[in-house]
Design an enzyme around this catalytic site. Structure first.
Site, PDB file in Angstrom:
ATOM      1  N   GLU A 144       0.802  -1.228   0.000  1.00 30.98           N
ATOM      2  CA  GLU A 144       0.000   0.000   0.000  1.00 30.98           C
ATOM      3  C   GLU A 144       0.833   1.275   0.000  1.00 30.98           C
ATOM      4  OE1 GLU A 144      -2.732  -0.493   3.286  1.00 30.98           O
ATOM      5  OE2 GLU A 144      -3.626  -2.281   2.419  1.00 30.98           O
ATOM      6  N   ASN A 186       2.305  -5.169  -3.083  1.00 27.52           N
ATOM      7  CA  ASN A 186       0.901  -5.499  -2.810  1.00 27.52           C
ATOM      8  C   ASN A 186       0.093  -4.214  -2.603  1.00 27.52           C
ATOM      9  OD1 ASN A 186      -0.875  -7.845  -2.159  1.00 27.52           O
ATOM     10  ND2 ASN A 186      -1.052  -6.880  -0.144  1.00 27.52           N
ATOM     11  N   HIS A 222     -10.294  -6.695  -2.238  1.00 25.19           N
ATOM     12  CA  HIS A 222     -11.349  -6.650  -1.210  1.00 25.19           C
ATOM     13  C   HIS A 222     -12.569  -6.042  -1.900  1.00 25.19           C
ATOM     14  CE1 HIS A 222      -8.729  -7.947   1.957  1.00 25.19           C
ATOM     15  NE2 HIS A 222      -7.875  -6.983   1.705  1.00 25.19           N
ATOM     16  N   GLU A 252      -5.663 -10.896  -1.571  1.00 24.27           N
ATOM     17  CA  GLU A 252      -6.443 -10.813  -0.323  1.00 24.27           C
ATOM     18  C   GLU A 252      -7.925 -10.882  -0.659  1.00 24.27           C
ATOM     19  OE1 GLU A 252      -5.290  -7.546   2.205  1.00 24.27           O
ATOM     20  OE2 GLU A 252      -3.157  -7.807   1.763  1.00 24.27           O
ATOM     21  N   ASP A 254     -11.666 -11.163  -1.029  1.00 24.75           N
ATOM     22  CA  ASP A 254     -12.932 -11.434  -0.330  1.00 24.75           C
ATOM     23  C   ASP A 254     -14.009 -10.579  -0.982  1.00 24.75           C
ATOM     24  OD1 ASP A 254     -12.198  -8.980   0.864  1.00 24.75           O
ATOM     25  OD2 ASP A 254     -12.060  -9.788   2.893  1.00 24.75           O
TER      26      ASP A 254
HETATM   27  C1  XIL Z   1      -6.128  -7.039   8.310  1.00 20.30           C
HETATM   28  C2  XIL Z   1      -6.369  -8.291   9.145  1.00 20.30           C
HETATM   29  O1  XIL Z   1      -7.222  -9.135   8.411  1.00 20.30           O
HETATM   30  C3  XIL Z   1      -6.979  -7.938  10.469  1.00 20.30           C
HETATM   31  O2  XIL Z   1      -7.042  -9.092  11.307  1.00 20.30           O
HETATM   32  C4  XIL Z   1      -6.135  -6.869  11.167  1.00 20.30           C
HETATM   33  O3  XIL Z   1      -6.783  -6.467  12.350  1.00 20.30           O
HETATM   34  C5  XIL Z   1      -5.944  -5.677  10.252  1.00 20.30           C
HETATM   35  O4  XIL Z   1      -5.361  -6.102   9.031  1.00 20.30           O
HETATM   36  N1  XIL Z   1      -4.900  -5.039   3.770  1.00 20.30           N
HETATM   37  C6  XIL Z   1      -3.852  -5.816   4.207  1.00 20.30           C
HETATM   38  C7  XIL Z   1      -4.036  -6.748   5.339  1.00 20.30           C
HETATM   39  O5  XIL Z   1      -2.784  -5.794   3.566  1.00 20.30           O
HETATM   40  O6  XIL Z   1      -2.878  -6.901   6.105  1.00 20.30           O
HETATM   41  C8  XIL Z   1      -5.190  -6.349   6.208  1.00 20.30           C
HETATM   42  O7  XIL Z   1      -5.414  -7.394   7.155  1.00 20.30           O
HETATM   43  C9  XIL Z   1      -6.427  -6.078   5.397  1.00 20.30           C
HETATM   44  C10 XIL Z   1      -6.177  -4.968   4.422  1.00 20.30           C
END
Ligand code: XIL
Length: 350
Positions: A144, A186, A222, A252, A254
């Protein structure tokens, strides 16, 4: 964790209708972000993970605040457990994450002198990556780093104190610590064409031009059912990044739903299927990670975004992913049929 650590769980009997089997046929690793406490505390979580996935990413265990909470103080136990579990179940491990502006311990923020911060960053990367060299085969090196508007690098303590060179320094340190690991950039919100996708693409191009060892890029994905970027648009982004010579992962994934009723679950399944169909058809995606195992442990729990419900039952979304993987596997098998003596199998790469 010993109960779920080194002792392999018994494989399921009967035909293997798991995601990992379908992924293997499709040439795509299927991973999940793993919560250490859930894995240690719930045998159903461990059984689902081992049966369905062939890769894992610690969800939090190697974030800086967790693994390196004070200068010189390391808490490797949870990560060691996750790596042992992965090895016992023939799963690949991706480390997440080396450089990120969140989940940082206070002591890093207190390093006001650029030299001290740079040394801490390089020591952090060297220690973590070399400890798991050969066992953690990929790392999210920087997470990020581009701002939300896509106008430039995100203003973080790393940028402010070290300047933009912190990205190259991080990748070089990781490469030196484990020359074989796949090193990834990422980010989120860069899935669909737009200012942020352009900025991420330009950043990666510039890093590669400067011989910075970046092997791949993770698109977080996401998403939300019915509201996300169009699958074809994401596939265009994948192709454009791959044209730089990078591997592309959905890192990631979802897909949230507003209502967990039958219709919502069907829309979610369709969204997973359409996204994966589009991305897998590029031939450039060889790893997909969903951000959690069951809805019961998801960071977006209220949106029920994952493939298993809180009781670990397969949701329609599981079927959507399975169908996309099987479709890709059929296509890959068809293209392997020799035509004019040429085979078009997937190329090996880091
Ligand atoms: C999130 C985790 O899922 C949570 O458990 C934690 O509290 C916060 O981080 N982007 C990312 C991840 O790169 O590391 C994040 O994960 C979600 C967003």
């Amino acid at each position: 964790m010993t109960a779920t650590g080194a002792r392999p769980l018994r494989p399921a009997e009967g035909p293997d209708d798991s995601l990992r089997a379908a992924g293997q046929a499709a040439g795509c690793r299927i991973g999940a972000a793993v919560d250490h406490a859930a894995l240690a505390g719930d045998p159903r979580y461990a059984a689902t993970l081992a049966r369905e996935f062939d890769a894992l990413t610690p969800e939090n265990a190697v974030k800086w605040a967790e693994v390196h909470p004070a200068p010189g103080a390391w808490r490797f136990g949870p990560a060691d457990d996750l790596v042992a579990f992965a090895e016992a179940h023939a799963m690949r491990v991706k480390g997440h994450v080396l450089v990120w502006h969140e989940q940082l311990p206070a002591w890093v923020g207190a390093l006001a002198a650029p030299g001290a911060l740079r040394r801490a960053l390089e020591d952090h990367i060297r220690t973590l990556v070399s400890r798991y060299a050969g066992r953690v085969t990929a790392w999210d090196v920087v997470n990020e780093a581009v701002d939300d508007a896509g106008s430039g690098l995100r203003s973080t303590l790393f940028l402010e104190r070290l300047g933009p060179g912190y990205l190259a320094a991080a990748f070089h340190a990781a490469r030196a610590a484990d020359p074989r690991a796949r090193l990834l950039y990422n980010d989120y919100g860069a899935e669909a064409p737009g200012a942020k996708a352009d900025r991420v693409h330009a950043l990666l191009g510039a890093l590669l031009d400067a011989d910075v060892p970046v092997d791949g890029v993770g698109l977080q994905c996401h998403l939300a059912a019915g509201a996300g970027p169009r699958p074809a648009a994401v596939a265009r982004t994948v192709r454009r990044l791959a044209a730089l010579g990078l591997r592309v992962e959905l890192s990631e994934l979802d897909v949230g739903v507003r209502a967990g009723d039958r219709e919502g679950l069907r829309a979610q399944a369709a969204a997973y299927r359409a996204l994966l169909d589009a991305c897998l058809s590029t031939g450039c995606v060889d790893a997909i990670t969903v951000w959690g195992v069951s809805d019961g442990h998801s960071w977006r729990r209220r949106e029920a975004p994952l493939l298993f419900d809180p009781e670990y039952a397969r949701k329609p979304a599981h079927g959507g992913v399975l169908a996309a993987l099987r479709g890709r596997a059929r296509h890959a098998a068809a293209s392997l049929v020799p035509r004019g003596g040429e085979s078009r199998g997937m190329q090996g790469s880091r």
